[in-house]
Scaffold this motif. Structure first.
Motif, PDB file in Angstrom:
ATOM      1  N   ASN A 179     -18.117 -17.535   7.456  1.00 13.00           N
ATOM      2  CA  ASN A 179     -19.068 -16.507   7.876  1.00 13.00           C
ATOM      3  C   ASN A 179     -18.428 -15.225   8.406  1.00 13.00           C
ATOM      4  O   ASN A 179     -18.828 -14.706   9.453  1.00 13.00           O
ATOM      5  N   PRO A 180     -17.453 -14.656   7.668  1.00 12.07           N
ATOM      6  CA  PRO A 180     -16.975 -13.325   8.030  1.00 12.07           C
ATOM      7  C   PRO A 180     -17.972 -12.276   7.551  1.00 12.07           C
ATOM      8  O   PRO A 180     -18.997 -12.611   6.939  1.00 12.07           O
ATOM      9  N   ASP A 181     -17.679 -11.029   7.804  1.00  9.57           N
ATOM     10  CA  ASP A 181     -18.525  -9.941   7.312  1.00  9.57           C
ATOM     11  C   ASP A 181     -18.101  -9.459   5.930  1.00  9.57           C
ATOM     12  O   ASP A 181     -18.897  -8.877   5.206  1.00  9.57           O
ATOM     13  N   LYS A 207      -4.451  -8.828 -14.758  1.00  9.90           N
ATOM     14  CA  LYS A 207      -4.626 -10.038 -13.944  1.00  9.90           C
ATOM     15  C   LYS A 207      -5.239  -9.696 -12.590  1.00  9.90           C
ATOM     16  O   LYS A 207      -6.088 -10.431 -12.077  1.00  9.90           O
ATOM     17  N   MET A 208      -4.813  -8.578 -12.002  1.00 13.40           N
ATOM     18  CA  MET A 208      -5.411  -8.134 -10.744  1.00 13.40           C
ATOM     19  C   MET A 208      -6.920  -7.941 -10.901  1.00 13.40           C
ATOM     20  O   MET A 208      -7.707  -8.349 -10.034  1.00 13.40           O
ATOM     21  N   VAL A 209      -7.311  -7.354 -12.009  1.00 13.80           N
ATOM     22  CA  VAL A 209      -8.736  -7.130 -12.269  1.00 13.80           C
ATOM     23  C   VAL A 209      -9.461  -8.468 -12.417  1.00 13.80           C
ATOM     24  O   VAL A 209     -10.539  -8.673 -11.829  1.00 13.80           O
ATOM     25  N   ARG A 210      -8.885  -9.398 -13.174  1.00 18.90           N
ATOM     26  CA  ARG A 210      -9.527 -10.712 -13.358  1.00 18.90           C
ATOM     27  C   ARG A 210      -9.649 -11.454 -12.029  1.00 18.90           C
ATOM     28  O   ARG A 210     -10.675 -12.072 -11.734  1.00 18.90           O
ATOM     29  N   MET A 211      -8.599 -11.388 -11.222  1.00 24.27           N
ATOM     30  CA  MET A 211      -8.611 -12.077  -9.931  1.00 24.27           C
ATOM     31  C   MET A 211      -9.676 -11.480  -9.015  1.00 24.27           C
ATOM     32  O   MET A 211     -10.434 -12.208  -8.352  1.00 24.27           O
ATOM     33  N   THR A 212      -9.729 -10.161  -8.975  1.00 20.05           N
ATOM     34  CA  THR A 212     -10.721  -9.495  -8.127  1.00 20.05           C
ATOM     35  C   THR A 212     -12.127  -9.849  -8.576  1.00 20.05           C
ATOM     36  O   THR A 212     -13.013 -10.133  -7.751  1.00 20.05           O
ATOM     37  N   GLU A 213     -12.341  -9.860  -9.875  1.00 20.71           N
ATOM     38  CA  GLU A 213     -13.659 -10.198 -10.399  1.00 20.71           C
ATOM     39  C   GLU A 213     -14.048 -11.622 -10.032  1.00 20.71           C
ATOM     40  O   GLU A 213     -15.201 -11.899  -9.687  1.00 20.71           O
ATOM     41  N   ALA A 214     -13.079 -12.544 -10.062  1.00 20.92           N
ATOM     42  CA  ALA A 214     -13.351 -13.930  -9.687  1.00 20.92           C
ATOM     43  C   ALA A 214     -13.784 -14.033  -8.231  1.00 20.92           C
ATOM     44  O   ALA A 214     -14.695 -14.797  -7.885  1.00 20.92           O
ATOM     45  N   VAL A 215     -13.135 -13.250  -7.361  1.00 21.11           N
ATOM     46  CA  VAL A 215     -13.496 -13.272  -5.943  1.00 21.11           C
ATOM     47  C   VAL A 215     -14.873 -12.648  -5.729  1.00 21.11           C
ATOM     48  O   VAL A 215     -15.705 -13.179  -4.981  1.00 21.11           O
ATOM     49  N   VAL A 216     -15.127 -11.533  -6.392  1.00 20.65           N
ATOM     50  CA  VAL A 216     -16.435 -10.871  -6.268  1.00 20.65           C
ATOM     51  C   VAL A 216     -17.561 -11.823  -6.681  1.00 20.65           C
ATOM     52  O   VAL A 216     -18.609 -11.903  -6.015  1.00 20.65           O
ATOM     53  N   LYS A 217     -17.335 -12.578  -7.753  1.00 18.83           N
ATOM     54  CA  LYS A 217     -18.374 -13.499  -8.253  1.00 18.83           C
ATOM     55  C   LYS A 217     -18.536 -14.732  -7.371  1.00 18.83           C
ATOM     56  O   LYS A 217     -19.581 -15.388  -7.408  1.00 18.83           O
ATOM     57  N   ALA A 218     -17.497 -15.042  -6.575  1.00 25.83           N
ATOM     58  CA  ALA A 218     -17.511 -16.280  -5.792  1.00 25.83           C
ATOM     59  C   ALA A 218     -18.179 -16.116  -4.424  1.00 25.83           C
ATOM     60  O   ALA A 218     -18.368 -17.096  -3.710  1.00 25.83           O
ATOM     61  N   THR A 219     -18.522 -14.903  -4.033  1.00 23.61           N
ATOM     62  CA  THR A 219     -19.080 -14.683  -2.705  1.00 23.61           C
ATOM     63  C   THR A 219     -20.226 -13.678  -2.751  1.00 23.61           C
ATOM     64  O   THR A 219     -20.264 -12.803  -3.626  1.00 23.61           O
ATOM     65  N   HIS A 220     -21.151 -13.829  -1.795  1.00 27.99           N
ATOM     66  CA  HIS A 220     -22.216 -12.833  -1.652  1.00 27.99           C
ATOM     67  C   HIS A 220     -21.803 -11.711  -0.716  1.00 27.99           C
ATOM     68  O   HIS A 220     -22.518 -10.720  -0.565  1.00 27.99           O
ATOM     69  N   LEU A 221     -20.618 -11.850  -0.089  1.00 25.27           N
ATOM     70  CA  LEU A 221     -20.155 -10.863   0.882  1.00 25.27           C
ATOM     71  C   LEU A 221     -19.499  -9.673   0.182  1.00 25.27           C
ATOM     72  O   LEU A 221     -19.033  -9.805  -0.954  1.00 25.27           O
TER      73      LEU A 221
END
Length: 330
Positions: free
Chosen positions: A92-94, A122-136
């Protein structure tokens, strides 16, 4: 007002940089009390978090008084980073921040941190994976590039914005530079000038005085600054910068009594968070910084790092306060 997703920050916010073995909850507490607007955890290994490693899990500890607070992650595997983002979200971070800037060998040579600057797809793919994995909101901290010949931050800023990051912090050095030489903010300014860029851009590197914060604000047009090494032993820098930006005047420098008081607050938080034995041990790295510049302080520093109990530390700190207060009045 500066917005990161649904997070409202003041105009020209001051961010505390995530620093390994420094930016733990006790240190963040004294920085928050002295004016930090947005803070981050120490960076957390995605592999360690997936393995449930105790050190990584403990870094997820955040407290209500710290908000807004971001959890910073680093790793070399795209799928692992996505899974790690889900775990971090449950703390539960911001916001979630991705570290693409750490230059140290045992991070970069494992394909994490600044190493991703050598593989932008790869940086783009990794960032996209994180963006999709969280609502934050997801933010990124990175550098200008790997070396002088690969300063690709202008491309990086556009591509990461396009896949959904909500803010970008750029350290004005390459990975090869590490922390040497002077940070170059020229490209950071050019990101801000790019009409395609809509997200907040924060500058990082060498902000160590109110004058420099004002100069870089005006020269490069950044939305705010992130401060790292200059905060160690000197959390007052946040309020000093804010006061200077508002009035053009300097706040009085902290007295020795002020230094002792904040050092004691830091110690108290450290013990509350990790217990007396570990809390006292981990505080030892901070005493030289809190009392930097005091004449003939070495003997007191040795006493502080050798003290084994809270009572003994309070006695030494009280003696420091009394001894140097007399010198200040003289």
């Amino acid at each position: 007002m500066v917005k990161i997703g649904n997070i409202d920050l003041p105009d020209f916010p001051l961010l505390l940089a995530p620093m390994e073995d420094v930016s733990d909850p006790p240190f963040r507490a004294v920085c928050k009390a002295n004016g930090a607007d947005l803070m981050y955890t120490e960076f957390i290994s995605s592999e360690g978090l997936i393995r449930d490693a105790a050190k990584s899990v403990q870094k997820l500890d955040i407290f209500e008084y710290e908000r807004p607070i971001g959890i910073q992650l680093f790793g070399s595997d795209v799928e692992t980073m996505g899974a790690c983002a889900e775990i971090a979200t449950r703390a539960n971070p911001d916001l979630i921040d991705i570290n693409y800037g750490c230059p140290v060998k045992n991070v970069a040579c494992r394909g994490a941190g600044a190493a991703l600057l050598q593989d932008i797809p790869k940086m783009v793919r990794m960032t996209e994976a994180v963006v999709k994995a969280t609502h934050l909101p997801v933010t990124v901290k990175t550098r200008l590039g790997w070396d002088e010949s690969t300063k690709n931050i202008l491309e990086v800023a556009e591509r990461l914005q396009d896949i959904g990051i909500q803010a970008l912090t750029v350290h004005g050095r390459t990975r090869v530079q590490m922390y040497k030489g002077e940070a170059d903010w020229t490209l950071i300014g050019r990101i801000k000038e790019n009409p395609r860029i809509r997200i907040p851009i924060f500058g990082n590197g060498d902000i160590d005085s109110p004058e420099k914060a004002l100069e870089y604000k005006n020269r490069y047009g950044v939305d705010g600054v992130m401060i790292g090494r200059a905060t160690i032993g000197y959390p007052w820098i946040f309020n000093e910068i804010k006061h200077f930006l508002k009035t053009g005047e300097h706040l009085p420098a902290p007295t020795v009594a002020d230094r002792v008081a904040v050092c004691r607050q830091h110690l108290d938080f450290s013990i509350r968070w990790k217990g007396e034995i570990t809390g006292i041990f981990e505080m030892r790295r901070h005493y030289a910084n809190y009392f930097k510049g005091l004449d003939n302080f070495k003997a007191y520093r040795m006493q502080l790092v050798q003290a084994g109990t809270y009572t003994e530390l309070l006695r030494i700190l009280e003696e420091v306060s009394e001894q140097y207060a007399e010198a200040e009045l003289a």
